[in-house]
Design an enzyme around this catalytic site. Structure first.
Site, short mmCIF file in Angstrom:
data_model
loop_
_atom_site.label_atom_id
_atom_site.label_comp_id
_atom_site.label_asym_id
_atom_site.label_seq_id
_atom_site.Cartn_x
_atom_site.Cartn_y
_atom_site.Cartn_z
CB SER A 278 -0.93 0.10 1.39
OG SER A 278 -1.56 -1.17 1.40
CG ASP A 355 12.63 -11.27 10.20
OD1 ASP A 355 11.84 -12.07 9.69
OD2 ASP A 355 13.73 -11.38 10.49
CG ASP A 358 13.38 -15.85 12.86
OD1 ASP A 358 13.96 -15.25 11.80
OD2 ASP A 358 13.04 -15.24 14.02
#
Length: 811
Positions: A278, A355, A358
């Protein structure tokens, strides 16, 4: 003979009656699935009567005495207008699509089931706060009564020969988890791809292909990060032994020799640059025409019929008896205004690409029945899952779990991999976003954002006092150390998630000196704030840089001025590619060899390059860039995919722009994976391919961008039942815009809404979205509003005068 004729006439008459009866029944079923717009309806669970008004476009204004009644009425409206869409969202994250669509969805369901989202959603519901739980119960009650009071099931179920299943409280959680799947990696593919590159390439090559920054950096805190220099040694030299070992013990030279470049024959999607995300930006009161902040937002998603969002305005009394009016976009399946304005604050989102997961390399025993943890070896947890399949027996699968998360496969070395994802946490979903409806300041909103359970987003917020702010809204994992870019082992306890980041530590920027903020899926901040967020695959900053430049070009803004930024289709990202073709490809030598390329040179000498529908130059330069990228990295991708079938160039394609530009300009001879004898030939072949594709059906002068970028906005069922597409799908039209500019617009991808609004001045705000409010093709407002979205015309943020009025009565 007369008897035979009479018999035939009788048979034809009977067939006619059967067909007429069947047609009448089908018509009545479809017609009966229309929502109730006027009159009165009694609903169980309301504390007092409520009113649902709709304007001529079907935009709903819901008026009730309290928030729980608003939730119930919203559920009622969502079910009547969009139940099939809601059903797909919950089934998508639960891994239950095969029960609706049959065997074609088994593989997808099997992949999703490893996340056990229905089980997790049930757990989340059980631990919600009393306030959230009550909201969810009211919404669920409203959904099921909305479905019940339809005179027939939504027409999609008639086509699928299925019956809709009632809504459950956990289905709202599943709806949000479906957005996690859409906005974050559910399979760790990007990290796995980087892990493969890290394991087989030398450090300098890996750093080159995984740059930290680029010339496009446009962070709101002004931080810049460098790209990496060209590798000096021949690729992949330093790691050739590892590469050879992985390639079935062949020598690298032999492996490369046996690979046939396929970029010339592979069909590539013209829309390969799509990037769910966006744009949003805000200006403070010091430079706004209203004196309040102004917030603009356009969320980029796949666009289907009906649209992702449902427009609504809520009016009710808060717990402390204050009048609340909040307007914006809701997500069918949930009871909240997702983006909008309440008279005090306005807010919007872009996908953050931090992030949030993992990949863990498991150290196992010899038969892979156990894996090493800080507490020693543990056995895998095996869980049976039953996938119901339409038209056949159910399919049994087994998903494998660890203490950290599900097993998602193996890496190139044969090690099992597990996945730790914030979407698996109990804090992944809650109803905290509801508090935005009564928030009165930027600081309040930022405090709320740090407690919210939703896919982590860049929140852009402005208030009536003229303040603006940015933060991350959604859970942020805290790691024990700096890791997570590539898969790592967690067996000794050094690498682990400590907990979620506490609210007081959330990154934030409030009231910068220049009174301007912006985000567009690229890196937003640097230094310590970036360390908290991490890099989950940022977009290159071309859109951010262009938005920033547009914001800096004016000293005062109104709502239209901010909408104009959203509609900017100038191709600044491609200007250097335009110059590259003119100087490095259309050389005197090449023009002598290809006399027809003089026409190309004349075409691309465009002083105002933009992704307009009539531009041949834009299409040519854009597609040349993609063909160059394919040519440069074709053999590279072939090798990586040979090593690990989970390798995905798609997950790193945006960051590749920086090394690609360095390669084609510096033209190093140590890049061994080039598919042509010289860089000049590679450029020549790429341009030939581009021209061949563009002129397949027309002449070059008529091969405009509009011919390629034609909208294809369809209902999910129209592909399966093509003849219904003429009633369900939006008209196919040429669209301006593309991926690396503010006006993001592809065939079935782009701005799922556009908003420009100043809190306290909603009457002058702007809002439009594709398709329409309705999911039913016979609705009186089906498709209304779509044309404003296509043309980028300003349309009202607030609902218009009431055209339909439905009164909901309590028992």
């Amino acid at each position: 003979m007369k008897s035979l004729k009479t018999t035939l006439i009788s048979i034809l008459f009977i067939l006619f009656l059967v067909l007429a009866t069947l047609s009448t029944w089908i018509y009545s079923q479809i017609d009966s699935a229309l929502p109730q717009l006027d009159g009165k309806q009694t609903l169980y669970g309301l504390s007092d009567s409520a009113i649902i008004e709709r304007d001529k476009q079907g935009i709903a204004t819901i008026k009730a005495s309290n928030r729980l009644d608003i939730a119930l009425a919203t559920g009622f409206v969502h079910a009547q207008e969009r139940f099939f869409q809601m059903d797909l969202l919950r089934r998508n994250s639960a891994g239950e699509l095969a029960s609706l669509f049959g065997a074609a969805a088994i593989d997808y369901d099997s992949e999703i089931r490893r996340h056990r989202f229905r089980e997790r959603a049930t757990t989340i519901v059980s631990q919600l706060s009393a306030t959230d739980s009550a909201l969810l119960k009211s919404y669920t009650r409203g959904v099921n009564q909305g479905l019940k009071y339809l005179k027939a099931a939504p027409f999609e179920y008639l086509l699928l020969r299925q019956a809709p299943v009632e809504w459950q409280e956990e289905d709202t959680i599943l709806t949000v988890l479906s957005m996690y799947i859409d906005l974050q990696y559910q399979d760790g593919k990007r990290e796995r791809t980087l892990g493969l590159l890290h394991s087989v390439l030398s450090p300098e090559v890996f750093s080159f292909l995984n740059p930290k920054g680029s010339r496009w950096d446009a962070a709101i805190d002004g931080t810049e990060l460098p790209s990496s220099p060209l590798p000096r040694a021949p690729w992949p030299s330093a790691s050739s032994e590892k590469m050879a070992a992985l390639l079935n013990h062949q020598s690298l030279d032999k492996a490369l020799t046996n690979l046939t470049p396929s970029s010339l024959i592979r069909t590539k999607s013209a829309q390969s640059e799509e990037f769910p995300g966006s744009n949003n930006w805000a200006v403070g009161g010091a430079i706004s025409a209203t004196g309040s902040a102004i917030v603009a937002n356009d969320m980029h998603l796949g666009i289907r019929v009906p649209n992702t969002w449902f427009r609504a305005s809520f009016e009710y009394k808060s717990a402390d008896n204050k009048s609340v009016k909040v307007t914006g976009a809701t997500l069918p399946g949930t009871p909240n205004i997702i983006i909008g304005s309440n008279g005090h604050i306005a807010w919007g989102f872009t996908n953050s690409y931090g992030d949030w997961s993992d990949v863990i390399v498991l150290e196992t025993n010899a038969d892979k029945s156990q894996y090493l943890t800080p507490d020693g070896y543990q056995s895998f947890i095996k869980r049976k899952q039953i996938i119901a399949v339409k038209g056949q027996e159910a399919v049994d699968i087994t998903v494998t779990d660890t203490i950290w998360g599900p097993v998602i496969g193996e890496n190139a070395q044969g090690n099992l991999l597990a996945y730790r994802w914030v979407a698996h946490d109990k804090a992944a979903v809650n109803m905290v976003i509801t508090e935005f409806e009564t928030a009165e300041s930027v600081q309040q909103a930022i405090t709320i954002a740090a407690r919210a359970g939703m896919p982590a987003q860049n929140l852009m917020v402005g208030d009536k006092q003229g303040n603006i702010g940015w933060t991350i809204m959604g859970p942020i994992p805290q790691r024990s150390a700096m890791f997570g870019e590539t898969p790592t082992s967690w067996s000794n306890g050094e690498n682990k998630w400590l907990d979620l980041l506490p609210p007081e530590d959330y990154p934030q920027v409030i009231n910068p000196k220049n009174s301007r903020l912006w985000t567009a899926n690229s890196r937003v901040v640097g230094a310590n704030m970036l360390k908290k967020i991490g890099n989950g695959g940022y977009a290159i900053g071309a859109r951010s840089a262009q938005i920033k430049q547009n914001l800096e070009a004016k000293t005062s803004f109104d709502e239209q001025a901010l909408l104009n930024i959203a509609l900017d289709d100038s191709a600044k990202f491609l200007l250097r590619w335009q110059n590259f073709i003119l100087s490095e490809v259309l050389t005197d030598t090449m023009l002598a060899k290809h006399q027809e390329w003089h026409e190309v040179k004349n075409i691309i000498k465009d002083n105002n390059l933009s992704a307009s529908t009539d531009s041949v130059a834009y299409r040519l330069i854009r597609n040349f860039r993609l063909n160059i990228r394919d040519q440069v990295f074709d053999i590279f991708n072939e090798n990586m995919a040979k090593l690990d079938h989970n390798y995905s160039f798609n997950t790193i394609r945006h960051q590749i722009e920086t090394p690609l530009w360095q390669l084609i300009n510096q033209q190093p001879e140590n890049f061994l994976w080039r598919s042509h004898d010289s860089w000049a030939i590679l450029f020549e072949v790429s341009l030939e391919k581009t021209l061949s594709e563009m002129t397949e059906l027309t002449t070059l002068e008529n091969a405009t961008w509009g011919q390629q970028n034609i909208s294809k906005i369809q209902h999910p069922l129209s592909r399966a039942v093509p003849f219904i597409g003429q009633w369900l799908d939006m008209p196919e039209v040429a669209l301006p815009g593309d991926s690396y500019m503010p006006r993001v617009q592809g065939q079935a991808f782009g701005a799922s809404q556009r908003m420009s609004v100043s809190p306290g001045h909603e009457e002058s705000g702007i809002f439009h979205m594709p398709t329409s409010q309705s999911g039913h093709p016979w609705s009186p407002y089906y498709g209304l509003g779509h044309e404003s979205w296509m043309k980028g015309e300003a349309s009202s943020f607030l609902p218009g005068p009431s055209k339909y009025k439905l009164t909901l009565l309590t028992y």
